[in-house]
Write an enzyme that holds these catalytic residues in place. Structure first.
Site, PDB file in Angstrom:
ATOM      1  N   HIS A  51       3.624  -2.606 -63.291  1.00  0.00           N
ATOM      2  CA  HIS A  51       3.688  -2.669 -61.833  1.00  0.00           C
ATOM      3  C   HIS A  51       2.458  -2.017 -61.207  1.00  0.00           C
ATOM      4  O   HIS A  51       1.886  -2.537 -60.233  1.00  0.00           O
ATOM      5  CB  HIS A  51       4.968  -1.976 -61.358  1.00  0.00           C
ATOM      6  CG  HIS A  51       5.104  -1.902 -59.878  1.00  0.00           C
ATOM      7  ND1 HIS A  51       4.920  -0.733 -59.173  1.00  0.00           N
ATOM      8  CD2 HIS A  51       5.386  -2.856 -58.952  1.00  0.00           C
ATOM      9  CE1 HIS A  51       5.098  -0.973 -57.891  1.00  0.00           C
ATOM     10  NE2 HIS A  51       5.380  -2.240 -57.727  1.00  0.00           N
ATOM     11  N   GLU A  54      -0.349  -4.410 -61.527  1.00  0.00           N
ATOM     12  CA  GLU A  54      -0.211  -5.490 -60.552  1.00  0.00           C
ATOM     13  C   GLU A  54      -0.773  -5.073 -59.194  1.00  0.00           C
ATOM     14  O   GLU A  54      -1.462  -5.837 -58.518  1.00  0.00           O
ATOM     15  CB  GLU A  54       1.267  -5.888 -60.438  1.00  0.00           C
ATOM     16  CG  GLU A  54       1.573  -6.893 -59.356  1.00  0.00           C
ATOM     17  CD  GLU A  54       2.794  -6.494 -58.528  1.00  0.00           C
ATOM     18  OE1 GLU A  54       2.678  -6.452 -57.281  1.00  0.00           O
ATOM     19  OE2 GLU A  54       3.846  -6.216 -59.125  1.00  0.00           O
ATOM     20  N   HIS A  55      -0.492  -3.832 -58.777  1.00  0.00           N
ATOM     21  CA  HIS A  55      -1.048  -3.324 -57.520  1.00  0.00           C
ATOM     22  C   HIS A  55      -2.568  -3.217 -57.591  1.00  0.00           C
ATOM     23  O   HIS A  55      -3.278  -3.627 -56.669  1.00  0.00           O
ATOM     24  CB  HIS A  55      -0.464  -1.940 -57.214  1.00  0.00           C
ATOM     25  CG  HIS A  55       0.849  -1.977 -56.513  1.00  0.00           C
ATOM     26  ND1 HIS A  55       1.050  -1.403 -55.277  1.00  0.00           N
ATOM     27  CD2 HIS A  55       2.040  -2.523 -56.861  1.00  0.00           C
ATOM     28  CE1 HIS A  55       2.306  -1.589 -54.899  1.00  0.00           C
ATOM     29  NE2 HIS A  55       2.935  -2.255 -55.852  1.00  0.00           N
ATOM     30  N   GLU A 131       6.765   3.810 -52.632  1.00  0.00           N
ATOM     31  CA  GLU A 131       7.670   2.704 -52.968  1.00  0.00           C
ATOM     32  C   GLU A 131       8.869   3.208 -53.780  1.00  0.00           C
ATOM     33  O   GLU A 131      10.012   2.794 -53.554  1.00  0.00           O
ATOM     34  CB  GLU A 131       6.898   1.637 -53.752  1.00  0.00           C
ATOM     35  CG  GLU A 131       7.672   0.362 -53.987  1.00  0.00           C
ATOM     36  CD  GLU A 131       6.835  -0.706 -54.687  1.00  0.00           C
ATOM     37  OE1 GLU A 131       7.393  -1.776 -54.973  1.00  0.00           O
ATOM     38  OE2 GLU A 131       5.636  -0.468 -54.954  1.00  0.00           O
TER      39      GLU A 131
END
Length: 423
Positions: A51, A54-55, A131
């Site tokens: 993740h 991905e960012h 997040e």
């Protein structure tokens, strides 16, 4: 609707799979790179790296900074995004048909020439920590992470996609670059497109912009080992959020479609058993539904409900009663309705270039081939009442997993749940 001859598949010499579907009556094209790696490919020490990566892919390359990536795609009215799942990480874009070259250029660029500038990495680390904090503050979101961790304890399949705050705070740049180098090889990636396009032109673009993918053979992920169990966290909330689930079948199992239909007729809409009995007749919930999550080597079949503290004691036994009944009594009417829902969902998704792109990639990664729509429709239509009941018996004979978050004092424990299912 375009026919099956509109789908073209090419496997390049380096192992990269390129698949496209031409849709002649649309003016747009969706394009994506789907990496067959996600949370279950991570070690415990690097949980959350898929993740985080991905960012970071959008935070600058050798020829574009983060602002330029966003600006170039929005200059032509396009949309660029990504997501991380347990078995896949996806990077995708939708533009007008004349801007496909830009989509391939940008996604190829971020997957082969990202720079991971330290200042951008620290900034995005803060964003991901926010997040995680937001997820922790959203009980009807985080309860699913607790459910997954309880179902698959101490293994990659059970770890949270976002990672943990402690791991994200300490994650090094080299962890990101090493993971990308080891998992983003052409043999673990499908490049897919759907819409107004020509396959040969797409091939030329992909060969140009994806040429620098690393030539690696990533290790296979650890097999999932379902355990089941119970998680409870008492919080001062108006509702208790409950997820109750069981082990289920993988994508290729003969009971895959019966299980999908079982989930639909149990809790797949306002006409479903759970909705009708628990919300409409008894008024115990605002939200209740079931879901089936298949994956490569297993699956989960579960239900979610949000209810008040005093209603929780009644809710679970009623749910268990429905789970018992569906093993022995499925009507032709409700099975036909579930089939109609599943078939309509499939066909409606085919009207979206984005959905078609994702389906092409997912089918190749799961089945090794593109599944014709007619074949799927026939498999749905062929499911019998007996197969749905068999799927229910198989699932509900497994060890249950319970996650309860909120004022959970009246939620029955595992022993009571097991007894209720056996009654």
């Amino acid at each position: 609707m375009s026919g099956p001859d509109a789908i073209r598949l090419t496997r390049l010499p380096n192992g990269l799979t390129v698949v496209s579907e031409t849709m002649p009556r649309v003016e747009t094209v969706s394009f994506g790179a789907y990496v067959h790696a996600g949370t279950r490919n991570e070690t415990a020490a690097e949980n959350g790296v898929s993740h985080f990566l991905e960012h970071m892919a959008f935070k600058g390359t050798d020829k574009r900074d983060a602002a330029a990536i966003a600006r170039e795609i929005e200059n032509v009215g396009g949309h660029l995004n990504a997501y991380t799942a347990r078995e896949q990480t996806a990077y995708y874009c939708k533009t007008l048909k004349e801007d496909l070259a830009l989509s391939v250029d940008i996604i190829g660029d971020i997957l082969t020439h990202s720079t991971f500038i330290p200042e951008e990495l620290e900034r995005e680390r803060g964003v991901i920590l926010q997040e995680i904090g937001q997820a922790n503050d959203t009980p009807d979101d985080i309860v699913f992470d607790h459910f997954q961790t309880t179902a698959f304890p101490d293994q990659p399949m059970g770890r949270p996609t976002l990672g943990t705050e402690d791991i994200i705070r300490e994650m090094k740049r080299e962890t990101l670059t090493s993971y990308m180098r080891n998992h983003y090889g052409p043999s673990r990636m499908v490049v897919a497109a759907a819409g107004a396009l020509e396959h040969e032109a797409l091939l030329d673009l992909v060969q140009k912009h994806f040429a620098d993918l690393p030539n690696v053979a990533p290790p296979e992920p650890e097999l999932a080992r379902y355990a089941g169990g119970e998680f409870r966290e008492d919080r001062d909330l108006d509702q208790v959020h409950i997820v109750l689930g069981f082990p289920s079948v993988d994508y290729t199992h003969r009971l895959h479609f019966p299980t999908m239909l079982l989930s639909t007729l149990l809790g797949g809409g306002m006409s479903s058993r759970l909705f009708q009995e628990i919300r409409e007749k008894r008024g115990l919930v605002y939200s209740i539904y079931s879901f089936a999550n298949p994956f490569k080597d297993g699956g989960l079949l579960a239900l979610y409900a949000g209810t008040g503290e005093k209603e929780a004691g009644e809710l679970v036994p009623v749910c268990l009663e429905e789970l018992r009944k569906v093993q022995k009594d499925v009507t032709r009417e409700e099975l036909d309705r579930a089939k109609a829902q599943l078939r309509a969902s499939l066909l409606m998704s085919l009207e979206s270039t984005g959905s078609r792109t994702e389906q092409l990639a997912r089918q190749l990664q799961v089945h090794g081939r593109v599944i014709p729509t007619e074949e799927t429709k026939q498999k749905i239509a062929a499911v019998t009442i007996e197969q749905v009941q068999e799927a229910a018996v198989l699932a509900f004979a497994g060890a249950p997993t319970l996650a309860a978050l909120g004022p959970a004092g009246k939620v029955p424990g595992l022993a009571q749940i097991a007894a209720g299912l056996a009654a």
